[in-house]
Design an enzyme around this catalytic site. Structure first.
Site, short mmCIF file in Angstrom:
data_model
loop_
_atom_site.label_atom_id
_atom_site.label_comp_id
_atom_site.label_asym_id
_atom_site.label_seq_id
_atom_site.Cartn_x
_atom_site.Cartn_y
_atom_site.Cartn_z
N HIS A 584 54.61 17.98 -49.57
CA HIS A 584 55.53 19.09 -49.31
C HIS A 584 55.72 20.03 -50.50
CE1 HIS A 584 57.47 16.03 -46.31
NE2 HIS A 584 56.36 16.55 -45.83
N HIS A 627 60.63 17.55 -43.99
CA HIS A 627 59.22 17.90 -44.10
C HIS A 627 59.13 19.42 -43.90
CE1 HIS A 627 57.79 13.62 -43.47
NE2 HIS A 627 59.06 13.54 -43.14
C1 LIG Z 1 48.32 15.30 -45.28
C2 LIG Z 1 49.54 16.11 -45.01
C3 LIG Z 1 50.58 15.56 -44.26
C4 LIG Z 1 51.73 16.31 -44.00
N1 LIG Z 1 52.66 15.82 -43.15
C5 LIG Z 1 53.67 16.63 -42.71
C6 LIG Z 1 54.51 16.23 -41.65
O1 LIG Z 1 54.35 15.15 -41.08
N2 LIG Z 1 55.50 17.07 -41.26
C7 LIG Z 1 55.69 18.28 -41.87
O2 LIG Z 1 56.63 18.99 -41.51
N3 LIG Z 1 54.89 18.69 -42.86
C8 LIG Z 1 53.85 17.90 -43.26
N4 LIG Z 1 52.99 18.34 -44.21
C9 LIG Z 1 53.26 19.64 -44.83
C10 LIG Z 1 52.93 20.82 -43.94
O3 LIG Z 1 51.74 20.61 -43.23
C11 LIG Z 1 52.80 22.05 -44.84
O4 LIG Z 1 54.00 22.21 -45.55
C12 LIG Z 1 52.53 23.32 -44.03
O5 LIG Z 1 51.30 23.20 -43.37
C13 LIG Z 1 52.52 24.52 -44.93
O6 LIG Z 1 52.13 25.64 -44.20
P1 LIG Z 1 51.42 26.87 -44.91
O7 LIG Z 1 51.19 27.87 -43.85
O8 LIG Z 1 52.21 27.23 -46.10
O9 LIG Z 1 50.04 26.28 -45.46
P2 LIG Z 1 48.83 25.64 -44.66
O10 LIG Z 1 49.27 25.13 -43.33
O11 LIG Z 1 48.19 24.66 -45.57
O12 LIG Z 1 47.86 26.86 -44.40
C14 LIG Z 1 47.17 27.53 -45.41
C15 LIG Z 1 45.85 28.00 -44.83
O13 LIG Z 1 45.30 28.98 -45.66
C16 LIG Z 1 43.94 28.70 -45.87
N5 LIG Z 1 43.58 29.28 -47.15
C17 LIG Z 1 44.02 28.92 -48.37
N6 LIG Z 1 43.53 29.74 -49.31
C18 LIG Z 1 42.75 30.63 -48.66
C19 LIG Z 1 41.98 31.75 -49.08
N7 LIG Z 1 41.89 32.09 -50.37
N8 LIG Z 1 41.31 32.45 -48.14
C20 LIG Z 1 41.39 32.11 -46.83
N9 LIG Z 1 42.09 31.08 -46.38
C21 LIG Z 1 42.78 30.35 -47.29
C22 LIG Z 1 43.84 27.20 -45.80
O14 LIG Z 1 42.53 26.74 -45.53
C23 LIG Z 1 44.83 26.89 -44.69
O15 LIG Z 1 44.23 26.96 -43.42
C24 LIG Z 1 51.85 17.61 -44.51
C25 LIG Z 1 50.81 18.16 -45.26
C26 LIG Z 1 49.66 17.43 -45.51
C27 LIG Z 1 48.55 18.04 -46.30
#
Ligand SMILES: Cc1cc2nc3c(=O)[nH]c(=O)nc-3n(C[C@H](O)[C@H](O)[C@H](O)COP(=O)(O)OP(=O)(O)OC[C@H]3O[C@@H](n4cnc5c(N)ncnc54)[C@H](O)[C@@H]3O)c2cc1C
Ligand SMILES: *[C@@H]1O[C@H](CO)[C@@H](O)[C@H](O)[C@H]1NC(C)=O
Ligand SMILES: *[C@@H]1O[C@H](CO)[C@@H](O)[C@H](O)[C@H]1NC(C)=O
Ligand SMILES: *[C@@H]1O[C@H](CO)[C@@H](O)[C@H](O)[C@H]1NC(C)=O
Ligand SMILES: *[C@@H]1O[C@H](CO)[C@@H](O)[C@H](O)[C@H]1NC(C)=O
Ligand SMILES: *[C@@H]1O[C@H](CO)[C@@H](O)[C@H](O)[C@H]1NC(C)=O
Ligand SMILES: *[C@@H]1O[C@H](CO)[C@@H](O)[C@H](O)[C@H]1NC(C)=O
Length: 847
Positions: A584, A627
């Site tokens: 997180h 989370h």
């Molecule tokens: C293993 C794991 C388990 C988790 N378990 C939970 C859970 O059970 N419950 C919960 O609420 N949260 C959980 N989380 C946390 C939650 O998934 C994240 O906090 C959430 O996905 C964050 O969203 P985001 O949009 O910020 O980033 P992300 O969902 O990670 O999305 C970022 C995206 O941007 C892309 N990207 C990055 N850099 C670039 C670039 N330069 N160019 C193009 N694309 C790029 C990545 O490939 C990705 O697809 C977990 C995370 C992980 C890794």
């Protein structure tokens, strides 16, 4: 439906309905010769996107990125392009979809689908580096994660607002809760599971029409029935954690479709359910390497971004797209700060030594916070658990076959038993107060700052955060999340996870190279501050109390694993050494005032820029006891409305004197000039509505819902008659909703497209069932290379209007002088190499 909402909805329709024209409700021109190009699609063919111009360019197709894309694309008059570094995930479908398989054979074990990050060595974790998985595919980390769906206590979101005094956009519990609810649809477990496991559901705390479906595993390991009563024996309340106070125990929902026990991530929820978004383009397999600026500034001296560049791997060709309106970073807590730093927006102390010209000295990458988590193991009277299943390949295969045939069985299970405890719970009220009083904020800031070369504005922001955190040690704020894990160390064993929710420790994420393909240095500095160690030590002792309470007293037979038999500081050290990420992390592009170390303001615009926003988990300024996924969806939903409001051109108020048969020219719709839109955007959301809009709203509400409803019905009849004949019903967004009796209510979700930030428009039918359409194929076939997208939307009449200092642009930029920066639309060739997808990946699952 509320009366006000009805009135607003009624106002929205007549405004466009009285004007009979060859455009749909959102202004898209159905006679546009290029409209076939405007089919929504997912493609990995870079040529179909390179050199095109889109209104909104989103870097990253994860949780926030796709939610945002889906919402922005509700406006059929704008084009949206998402660029995702990973794949569309089709090659790892089962590992995404099947809940149990996504734990046991996580997507993060699949080559190329995880970024494969590691932290730098962590001094307080026995000097070890730890894994930091992040999903690298559409759906992002939400496609690989543990599916826990939860929001924090109300005051934790209110603190975001407190940290942003005078912000132009309000961030607090009411707002976040509203937008999380907007994103969700609650499913119901069956009654026998509700009874057996004491699942508490507060129905009114949840949404019923959002894109993200939540529910409970249909098979739940029997041992889980001990969870709630054992907490209750210690005096905790069994509750739905969505109601604004997380202290207590719960079986929380997961991001799955209740009926078919399949993961619902941002792709399933916001994209696959909406094949009728012709203006949304998703490019996979390309990593955004830089935000492009062409030297133009707005009247306030803020840089105007003109697009982004992207490339598949080190040395591969570099491509670009143009952003007519905005560049939005949604790369997550690592990706977004990395892109900003590579673009010259970051700490000069990091950028200058790498030879990167500093465009704006901002503390991008500071204020990193994460939940650190350790697991204690206990032997049990019961054999059946996940570790036992995973020791038997045949049993896994049988369970997968059962899931595929009936969506039941062992692989529907995922951990859902959680609880949150306060500092007083794990110590005592007087000890909690003493611990808080012992914290010297100024000294702690000085110590943490010294470890991170921390600029003074970040220190000021940290001081404000510490004052809040200190208070939270003495009240009911959740300091630890406690999770039952059916991944025991073997059969007859369970894990109980203990995760620090409000760390005082702060870390950093900084690039170490000019190349986007080198992983940045990730230093969460786990347990660097003493109070964090005290909390985890007290938590380990509290877990021992839990396993001696209620039914656990009879079903848990002893402690096993690294903590067994240890007390005092030895126990704390064992917890530290066993710690890893709870996945997180956030804070690297914190939403804070600039003088408090902020990277984005409350409109999520990066300081020093006119039209670059960050919308993802990286903007969260202070950690929460939850989370992060639900909260990240809330941020994306709210962010979408903030953007819509900034670009919202109010329709003229309905003029009831106009003869309904009169044909009016589209020009009337475009009354607002470009510069008024630009000014509204600059002024921020609170002042985003022009005077015309406010009058319009006043008139609408004043006339009364009844009259407007009458007008609505009347106009719909007119509309039906005048509707141009077209076989592109799905594309034609203005098509009469009554024509769609076969609308699949489960897939449709409510939109607020005509009225951002309020008002509810009747649900728009989803005319296509995804079962009947192969989205990727359609996209690839229909996207035409070699044509400029910008000339193909219907905005020419207003986008071409004179509005010199606006970020809107409809013309290709001139050729750059030789050797200069790639202008959007121009490919810069490098020498290709074969490095793509060659990283090594390891399981996330604790074994
Ligand atoms: C293993 C794991 C388990 C988790 N378990 C939970 C859970 O059970 N419950 C919960 O609420 N949260 C959980 N989380 C946390 C939650 O998934 C994240 O906090 C959430 O996905 C964050 O969203 P985001 O949009 O910020 O980033 P992300 O969902 O990670 O999305 C970022 C995206 O941007 C892309 N990207 C990055 N850099 C670039 C670039 N330069 N160019 C193009 N694309 C790029 C990545 O490939 C990705 O697809 C977990 C995370 C992980 C890794
Ligand atoms: C509820 O679900 C469980 C697990 O799938 C199943 O065993 C049980 O029969 C179901 N009960 C009812 C009443 O449908
Ligand atoms: C599960 O149900 C949802 C909603 O009905 C549907 O969109 C999805 O395709 C289904 N998935 C599977 C694997 O059946
Ligand atoms: C730079 O980009 C902006 C925004 O896209 C555009 O308005 C402007 O005309 C561009 N200027 C040059 C010199 O290309
Ligand atoms: C040490 O911890 C064990 C539990 O693991 C407990 O039974 C014992 O009393 C403790 N000893 C001391 C000296 O606190
Ligand atoms: C798109 O349509 C909305 C109303 O649906 C309007 O407010 C907005 O200004 C339009 N955007 C553009 C760029 O025309
Ligand atoms: C809010 O908007 C006003 C008007 O544009 C601006 O002057 C002010 O700086 C903004 N406040 C913040 C905190 O961003």
């Amino acid at each position: 439906m509320h009366v006000t909402a009805l009135a607003l909805a009624a106002l929205a329709v007549p405004a466009s309905a009285v004007i009979v024209r060859d455009r749909d409700a959102d202004g898209a021109n159905i006679n546009n010769p290029y409209r076939n190009m405007l089919k929504r699609g997912i493609t990995d063919n870079v040529q179909q996107v390179n050199g095109k111009a889109f209104d909104f360019v989103i870097a990253g197709g994860g949780v926030a990125g796709l939610a945002l894309a889906g919402r922005l694309a509700e406006w059929k008059n704008v084009s949206v392009c998402v660029i995702e570094a990973g794949s569309d995930g089709s090659d790892v479908r089962d590992n995404i979809d099947v809940p149990g398989l996504s734990y046991g054979e996580s997507v993060t074990t699949k080559p190329g689908r995880d970024w494969g990050y590691n932290t730098v060595a962590q001094a307080q974790l026995g000097d070890k580096a730890v894994k930091w998985p992040r999903g690298k595919l559409l759906g992002g980390s939400g496609a690989v994660n543990g599916m826990f769906w939860g929001r924090a206590s109300s005051h934790e979101y209110d603190a975001w607002g407190d940290l942003n005094p005078g912000g132009n956009v309000t961030w607090n519990w009411n707002e976040m809760n509203k937008y999380i609810i907007k994103s969700e649809t609650l499913g119901w477990p069956n009654q026998s599971n509700i009874d057996t496991f004491q699942i508490a559901i507060d129905e009114k705390a949840h949404g019923t029409s959002g894109p993200i479906h939540i529910g409970w595993s249909s098979f739940i390991y029997p041992f889980t029935s001990n969870w709630v009563p054992s907490w209750e024996a210690l005096g905790f309340t069994n509750k739905d954690l969505a109601s604004g106070d997380v202290r207590g125990v719960s079986l929380t929902p997961s991001t799955l479709f209740q009926d078919n026990q399949t993961r619902c991530d941002s792709k399933a929820g916001y994209i696959d359910s909406r094949p009728d978004l012709p203006n949304l383009f998703i490019l996979t397999g390309q990593q955004v390497t830089e935000v492009l600026f062409n030297g133009t500034k707005d009247a306030d001296g803020n840089d105007i971004a003109s697009g982004v560049s992207f490339s598949a791997y080190e040395g591969a060709p570099v491509y670009s797209v143009q952003a007519n309106k905005e560049v939005i970073l949604a790369g997550g807590t690592i990706g977004s700060p990395q892109i900003l730093q590579l673009s010259g927006i970051g700490p000069s102390s990091v950028l200058t030594p790498l030879g990167i010209t500093v465009r704006k000295d901002l503390p991008v990458g500071h204020n990193l916070q994460d939940h650190a988590s350790s697991t204690m193991y206990f032997s049990t009277t019961e054999i059946q658990n996940w570790a036992q299943l995973w020791s038997n390949k045949d049993a896994i295969a049988a369970a997968l076959a059962e899931w595929k045939s009936s969506k039941t069985g062992l692989l529907t299970y995922i951990n859902e038993a959680v609880g949150y405890v306060s500092m007083a719970d794990i110590t005592s009220a007087s000890q909690a107060t003493a611990a808080a009083n012992a914290i010297n904020v100024a000294q702690t800031v000085t110590d943490v700052a010294a470890a991170h070369d921390m600029p003074s504005n970040v220190q000021a922001g940290l001081t404000a955060q510490y004052n809040i955190l200190k208070q939270w040690l003495t009240d009911a704020t959740g300091q630890l999340e406690i999770i039952l894990s059916m991944w025991g160390s073997g059969a007859n064993n369970v894990g109980i996870q203990c995760a620090l929710q409000h760390p005082f420790s702060r870390g950093t994420i900084f690039i170490n190279s000019k190349s986007a393909f080198n992983a940045p240095n990730i230093d969460p500095s786990y347990y660097a501050v003493d109070i964090d160690r005290q909390i985890i030590g007290a938590g380990a002792n509290w877990i021992r109390r839990l396993v001696a309470s209620g039914p656990f007293a009879n079903t848990i037979t002893g402690e096993t694993g690294a903590t067994a038999g240890l007390n005092g500081s030895a126990l704390t050290t064992a917890m530290q050494n066993g710690a890893g990420t709870e996945y997180h992390p956030h804070g690297t592009c914190s939403m804070l005032p600039e003088e408090m170390g902020g990277v984005v303001d409350t409109r999520l615009i990066v300081y020093g820029t006119n039209n670059v926003r960050v919308i993802d988990s990286s903007i969260i300024p202070l950690h929460i006891s939850a989370h992060l996924m639900a909260t990240t969806y809330g941020i994306a939903e709210k962010g979408a409305d903030v953007i819509k409001q900034a670009h919202w051109k109010p329709p003229p108020p309905p003029d009831v004197s106009v003869s309904p048969t009169a044909t009016e020219d589209i020009a009337q719709i475009g009354e607002a000039t470009d510069s008024s839109v630009a000014n509204a955007q600059k002024a921020g959301v609170s002042s985003g509505l022009s005077t015309t809009a406010k009058i319009g709203l006043g008139v609408g509400v004043g006339v009364g819902a009844g009259a407007l409803l009458g007008l609505l019905v009347f106009c719909m009849c007119i509309r039906k008659k005048k509707r141009p004949t077209t076989d592109e019903k799905g594309w034609y967004a203005g098509a009469n909703q009554q024509d769609n009796s076969a609308w699949d209510a489960q897939q449709a979700y409510r939109e607020q497209d005509a009225f951002p930030m309020g008002g509810v428009v009747a649900p728009r039918p989803n005319r296509f069932s995804s079962a009947n359409m192969s989205i990727s194929t359609m996209a690839t076939a229909d996207l035409q290379p070699g044509q400029r997208m910008d000339s193909s939307y219907s905005l020419g009449d207003y986008a071409n209007a004179s509005g010199a200092n606006t970020p809107y642009r409809d013309e290709p930029s001139p050729l750059p002088p030789a050797g200069q920066y790639p202008t959007p639309g121009f490919q810069t060739l490098g020498s290709p190499s074969s490095g793509y997808g060659a990283q090594q990946y390891t399981p996330v699952v604790p074994k």
